[in-house]
Design an enzyme around this catalytic site. Structure first.
Site, PDB file in Angstrom:
ATOM      1  N   GLY A  14       0.731  -1.228   0.060  1.00  0.00           N
ATOM      2  CA  GLY A  14      -0.138   0.024   0.074  1.00  0.00           C
ATOM      3  C   GLY A  14       0.763   1.241   0.020  1.00  0.00           C
ATOM      4  O   GLY A  14       0.483   2.316   0.502  1.00  0.00           O
ATOM      5  N   SER A  15       2.125   1.191  -0.265  1.00  0.00           N
ATOM      6  CA  SER A  15       2.738   2.485  -0.537  1.00  0.00           C
ATOM      7  C   SER A  15       1.908   3.695  -1.593  1.00  0.00           C
ATOM      8  O   SER A  15       2.226   4.854  -1.421  1.00  0.00           O
ATOM      9  CB  SER A  15       4.246   2.262  -1.104  1.00  0.00           C
ATOM     10  OG  SER A  15       4.266   2.082  -2.312  1.00  0.00           O
ATOM     11  N   ASN A 109      -5.725   2.738 -12.651  1.00  0.00           N
ATOM     12  CA  ASN A 109      -4.939   1.644 -12.238  1.00  0.00           C
ATOM     13  C   ASN A 109      -3.384   2.055 -12.389  1.00  0.00           C
ATOM     14  O   ASN A 109      -3.130   3.063 -13.077  1.00  0.00           O
ATOM     15  CB  ASN A 109      -4.853   0.361 -12.786  1.00  0.00           C
ATOM     16  CG  ASN A 109      -3.902  -0.591 -12.309  1.00  0.00           C
ATOM     17  OD1 ASN A 109      -3.644  -0.728 -11.027  1.00  0.00           O
ATOM     18  ND2 ASN A 109      -3.340  -1.477 -13.396  1.00  0.00           N
ATOM     19  N   HIS A 111       0.739   0.842 -12.945  1.00  0.00           N
ATOM     20  CA  HIS A 111       1.168  -0.228 -13.449  1.00  0.00           C
ATOM     21  C   HIS A 111       2.830   0.228 -13.611  1.00  0.00           C
ATOM     22  O   HIS A 111       3.124   1.225 -14.126  1.00  0.00           O
ATOM     23  CB  HIS A 111       1.010  -0.744 -14.924  1.00  0.00           C
ATOM     24  CG  HIS A 111       1.483  -2.060 -15.155  1.00  0.00           C
ATOM     25  ND1 HIS A 111       1.265  -3.371 -14.628  1.00  0.00           N
ATOM     26  CD2 HIS A 111       2.726  -2.205 -16.145  1.00  0.00           C
ATOM     27  CE1 HIS A 111       2.108  -3.999 -15.333  1.00  0.00           C
ATOM     28  NE2 HIS A 111       2.979  -3.441 -16.203  1.00  0.00           N
ATOM     29  N   ASP A 143     -10.132  -0.772 -18.303  1.00  0.00           N
ATOM     30  CA  ASP A 143     -11.016  -1.405 -19.105  1.00  0.00           C
ATOM     31  C   ASP A 143     -11.004  -3.458 -18.641  1.00  0.00           C
ATOM     32  O   ASP A 143     -10.375  -3.682 -17.876  1.00  0.00           O
ATOM     33  CB  ASP A 143     -11.053  -1.151 -20.286  1.00  0.00           C
ATOM     34  CG  ASP A 143      -9.625  -1.955 -21.121  1.00  0.00           C
ATOM     35  OD1 ASP A 143      -9.075  -2.634 -20.479  1.00  0.00           O
ATOM     36  OD2 ASP A 143      -9.419  -1.489 -22.180  1.00  0.00           O
ATOM     37  N   GLU A 144     -11.679  -3.973 -19.730  1.00  0.00           N
ATOM     38  CA  GLU A 144     -11.717  -5.341 -19.335  1.00  0.00           C
ATOM     39  C   GLU A 144     -10.258  -6.124 -19.409  1.00  0.00           C
ATOM     40  O   GLU A 144     -10.428  -7.228 -19.118  1.00  0.00           O
ATOM     41  CB  GLU A 144     -12.829  -5.900 -20.504  1.00  0.00           C
ATOM     42  CG  GLU A 144     -14.370  -5.678 -20.089  1.00  0.00           C
ATOM     43  CD  GLU A 144     -14.993  -4.290 -20.392  1.00  0.00           C
ATOM     44  OE1 GLU A 144     -13.941  -3.607 -21.178  1.00  0.00           O
ATOM     45  OE2 GLU A 144     -16.026  -4.022 -20.192  1.00  0.00           O
ATOM     46  N   ASP A 147      -4.363  -4.459 -17.880  1.00  0.00           N
ATOM     47  CA  ASP A 147      -3.602  -3.189 -18.308  1.00  0.00           C
ATOM     48  C   ASP A 147      -3.672  -2.677 -19.579  1.00  0.00           C
ATOM     49  O   ASP A 147      -2.581  -2.262 -20.274  1.00  0.00           O
ATOM     50  CB  ASP A 147      -2.080  -3.641 -17.949  1.00  0.00           C
ATOM     51  CG  ASP A 147      -1.958  -4.150 -16.379  1.00  0.00           C
ATOM     52  OD1 ASP A 147      -2.486  -3.643 -15.574  1.00  0.00           O
ATOM     53  OD2 ASP A 147      -1.040  -5.051 -16.298  1.00  0.00           O
ATOM     54  N   GLU A 176       5.967   6.497  -9.337  1.00  0.00           N
ATOM     55  CA  GLU A 176       4.615   5.901  -8.955  1.00  0.00           C
ATOM     56  C   GLU A 176       3.802   7.035  -7.809  1.00  0.00           C
ATOM     57  O   GLU A 176       2.649   7.582  -8.240  1.00  0.00           O
ATOM     58  CB  GLU A 176       4.350   4.697  -8.592  1.00  0.00           C
ATOM     59  CG  GLU A 176       4.898   3.628  -9.346  1.00  0.00           C
ATOM     60  CD  GLU A 176       4.740   2.125  -9.126  1.00  0.00           C
ATOM     61  OE1 GLU A 176       3.554   1.815  -8.642  1.00  0.00           O
ATOM     62  OE2 GLU A 176       5.621   1.356  -9.298  1.00  0.00           O
TER      63      GLU A 176
END
Ligand code: GAR
Length: 218
Positions: A14-15, A109, A111, A143-144, A147, A176
């Site tokens: 969880g950083s 998200n 990545h 989306d589905e 990534d 990030e």
């Protein structure tokens, strides 16, 4: 846009969640962190939520009849709390369709690679194994696919000859923690417009697009 309510999904350390908490606490982000949902009762992200007075829910897939139902229930819990934006912060599962449908273009998200290169697990190791000279990180709408959703912000990070998976991961992680709050801020200001595969950033200067993130110094 009014005050944004955010739901975070995380599976582990969880950083990234912490970087968002910090951005809220120092006033960079004017949003509410409404709830943390985790699939892992041992996630350190839970401690972070507790330390900052954020509600958390542990929802484990095996407690539900199907994957479909699991994501339906997550969507329902988020909706019930008035969540506007879902932020995946190291959530190590492919998001099910019921959640995507409930929050279309409202799930982000992060990545640890420059998508579409090196999707899936261990993006940093994949970059090292391939031998690229530049990797980085990507914030994108979900989306589905795995990534595959529209890209919001990327930061480029050079790969050094003496890098290990750990050293490269740590350098990427620093970026990030910078671009995720930035992407959320743009969303909260109503400045992101999805046009097909592209995310257009209203009033973006070059820094906000990630193009000028300096590769050195982290
Ligand atoms: C981060 O590096 C994130 O980019 C990555 O997991 C790590 C979670 O760290 N996510 C993925 O690989 C998703 N495919 P954190 O729990 O400390 O934020």
């Amino acid at each position: 846009m009014g005050h944004l309510e955010i739901g975070v999904l995380a599976s582990g350390r969880g950083s990234n969640f912490q970087s968002i908490i910090d951005a809220v606490e120092r006033g960079y982000l004017q949003v509410s962190l409404r709830v943390l949902v985790t699939d892992n009762p041992a996630a350190f992200a839970i401690d972070r939520a507790k330390n900052h007075g954020i509600e958390h829910l542990v929802m484990r897939p095996k407690e539900f009849a199907s994957r479909e139902e699991y994501f339906e229930r997550i969507a329902a819990e988020l909706k019930r709390r008035g969540v506007d934006l879902v932020v995946l912060a190291g959530f190590m599962r492919i998001v099910g369709k019921p959640l995507i449908d409930a929050f279309r273009h409202r799930i982000m998200n992060i990545h640890p690679a420059l998508l579409p290169s090196f999707p899936g697990l261990h993006g940093q190791r994949q970059a090292l194994d391939y031998g690229v000279k530049i990797s980085g990180c990507t914030v994108h709408f979900v989306d589905e696919g795995m990534d595959t959703g529209p890209v919001i912000i990327q930061a480029a990070v050079p790969v050094r000859d003496d890098d290990t998976e750990d050293s490269l991961s740590a350098r990427i992680l620093g970026f990030e923690h910078k671009i995720y709050p930035e992407a959320i801020r743009l969303f909260s200001e109503g400045r992101l417009n999805v046009a097909g595969r592209r995310v257009l950033v209203k009033g973006a200067d070059i820094e906000e697009t990630g193009l000028t993130h300096p590769p050195a110094g982290l």
